[in-house]
Scaffold this active site. Structure first.
Site, short mmCIF file in Angstrom:
data_model
loop_
_atom_site.label_atom_id
_atom_site.label_comp_id
_atom_site.label_asym_id
_atom_site.label_seq_id
_atom_site.Cartn_x
_atom_site.Cartn_y
_atom_site.Cartn_z
N THR A 14 -128.18 84.88 -42.08
CA THR A 14 -127.39 85.99 -42.62
C THR A 14 -128.18 87.29 -42.61
O THR A 14 -127.62 88.37 -42.46
CB THR A 14 -126.93 85.65 -44.05
OG1 THR A 14 -126.06 84.53 -43.98
CG2 THR A 14 -126.21 86.80 -44.72
N SER A 60 -128.55 78.88 -39.61
CA SER A 60 -129.51 77.80 -39.89
C SER A 60 -128.85 76.47 -40.23
O SER A 60 -129.53 75.44 -40.25
CB SER A 60 -130.50 78.21 -40.99
OG SER A 60 -129.93 78.09 -42.27
N THR A 93 -130.45 81.13 -45.06
CA THR A 93 -130.75 80.53 -46.37
C THR A 93 -130.38 79.04 -46.43
O THR A 93 -130.93 78.30 -47.24
CB THR A 93 -129.98 81.23 -47.51
OG1 THR A 93 -128.57 81.10 -47.27
CG2 THR A 93 -130.35 82.69 -47.63
N ASP A 94 -129.43 78.62 -45.56
CA ASP A 94 -128.83 77.30 -45.77
C ASP A 94 -129.80 76.12 -45.58
O ASP A 94 -129.68 75.11 -46.28
CB ASP A 94 -127.60 77.13 -44.89
CG ASP A 94 -126.42 77.92 -45.43
OD1 ASP A 94 -126.45 78.30 -46.63
OD2 ASP A 94 -125.46 78.19 -44.68
C1 SIN Z 1 -127.67 80.64 -42.38
O1 SIN Z 1 -128.22 79.84 -43.12
O2 SIN Z 1 -128.10 80.90 -41.23
C2 SIN Z 1 -126.44 81.33 -42.81
C3 SIN Z 1 -126.34 81.52 -44.27
C4 SIN Z 1 -127.40 82.42 -44.83
O3 SIN Z 1 -128.38 82.81 -44.20
O4 SIN Z 1 -127.23 82.76 -46.02
#
Ligand code: SIN
Length: 326
Positions: A14, A60, A93-94
């Site tokens: 993100t 991710s 973050t995922d």
């Molecule tokens: C990801 O994990 O690539 C998408 C979600 C995020 O980064 O919050």
């Protein structure tokens, strides 16, 4: 003497995402803009000795073993360089907590390796990426924390403990009961506690000794819950699963039907670890345990640890890792 350079490696997420409008915080696409643009969006980094490299560009949730190996290899190359003080990785973050744990296990770096991220896309009015990136560079340059850590919303979390605890809030990560290692305030690091030692029983795992990603053992997570059905485990065993982590209830207890199937799996040579599906705390081992516990790791990190253990065992015994073709 360690140099001053910070290398920022881009992997997507993100933090590199864009939304159709700057007020749209949900319908956006991750991994759209390059790491060069992320660094350029932070004016305070303009004069800093920062080098960039785009290693991956993905959401991710789609992280795979091949991605981890490429990323770890690039981290290792840069961390070896005398002029580099530390490496920052921009990441979604995922699965950040999984990548952090994997890098911790296979690199165990003696310099800072700092993962950072964002909960809002780069063009959002609430964009948190630039501040997180600035904080991550500050942590990497401080020289006061070494090893793999995650920086988000002004907090620094250790790789073993960090967990994404919220799907929406900007402060989405926590370190469980221990709390963060440090906070970053106006570019300064305030240490709250020292990095805890890794579990004493943990096996050595080094990037150079891992087989190619396509040969990694197949390890899955099953969850124990009301009405759990043994057929899931029996089916995975038939398909050639190499290891299973069970996310148990409470102190790692497992529904009786699932437990019987897991014990059958163990009899057939499948390695099984027992974690807890509780958000905090760890499985406390006791005398009557019939399934090995995860040594304090969450289910997703226990899965990585088990894969690495199986690969280490295979090196020791030269046994084949790949499951039989279905
Ligand atoms: C990801 O994990 O690539 C998408 C979600 C995020 O980064 O919050």
């Amino acid at each position: 003497m360690v140099g001053q350079k910070i290398v920022v490696l881009g992997t997507g997420g993100t933090i590199a995402g864009t939304a159709p409008s700057e007020s749209d915080t949900l319908a956006y696409t991750a991994a759209r803009i390059g790491v060069g643009q992320l660094v350029a969006a932070v004016p305070a980094l303009a004069a800093a000795p920062v080098e960039i490299e785009q290693v991956l560009q993905l959401d991710s949730k789609d992280m795979d073993a091949e991605h981890w190996v490429s990323l770890a290899a690039r981290c290792a190359v840069h961390l070896e360089r005398d002029e580099v003080a530390g490496v920052v990785v921009t990441h979604g973050t995922d699965t950040l907590e999984e990548t952090a744990y994997f890098l911790h296990r296979v690199l165990a770096p003696r310099k800072p390796l700092v993962l950072t991220c964002a909960m809002r896309p780069a063009n959002s009015v609430q964009s948190d990426g630039p501040q997180n990136l600035l904080d991550a560079v500050a942590v990497a340059r401080s020289g006061r924390i070494v090893g793999v850590v995650a920086v988000c919303a002004g907090r620094v979390h250790g790789a073993v403990e960090v967990v994404k605890q919220h799907p929406y809030r900007l402060d989405a990560f926590c370190s469980g009961e221990g709390g963060p290692l440090a906070v970053v305030e106006e570019g300064r690091l305030r240490i709250l506690r020292v990095l805890p030692p890794d579990s004493p029983g943990r096996r050595e795992a080094r990037l150079a000794s891992l087989p190619p990603a396509r040969d990694w053992p197949w390890v899955e997570i099953v969850t124990s819950h009301a009405c759990a059905d043994a057929r899931l485990v029996d089916g995975l065993v038939r398909l050639g699963i190499g290891g299973l982590v069970v996310a148990g209830t409470g102190n790692g207890s497992v529904h009786h039907a699932l437990e019987v199937a897991l014990l059958r799996a163990v009899d057939q040579g499948v390695a099984v670890r027992r974690a807890t599906r509780c958000a905090q705390g760890m499985v406390l081992p006791h005398g009557g345990d019939v399934l090995a516990d995860s040594q304090g790791l969450s289910p997703v990190k226990a899965r990585i640890a088990l894969m690495l253990d199986l690969m280490a065992d295979a090196v020791t015994t030269s046994a084949p890792l790949s499951p039989p073709a279905p």
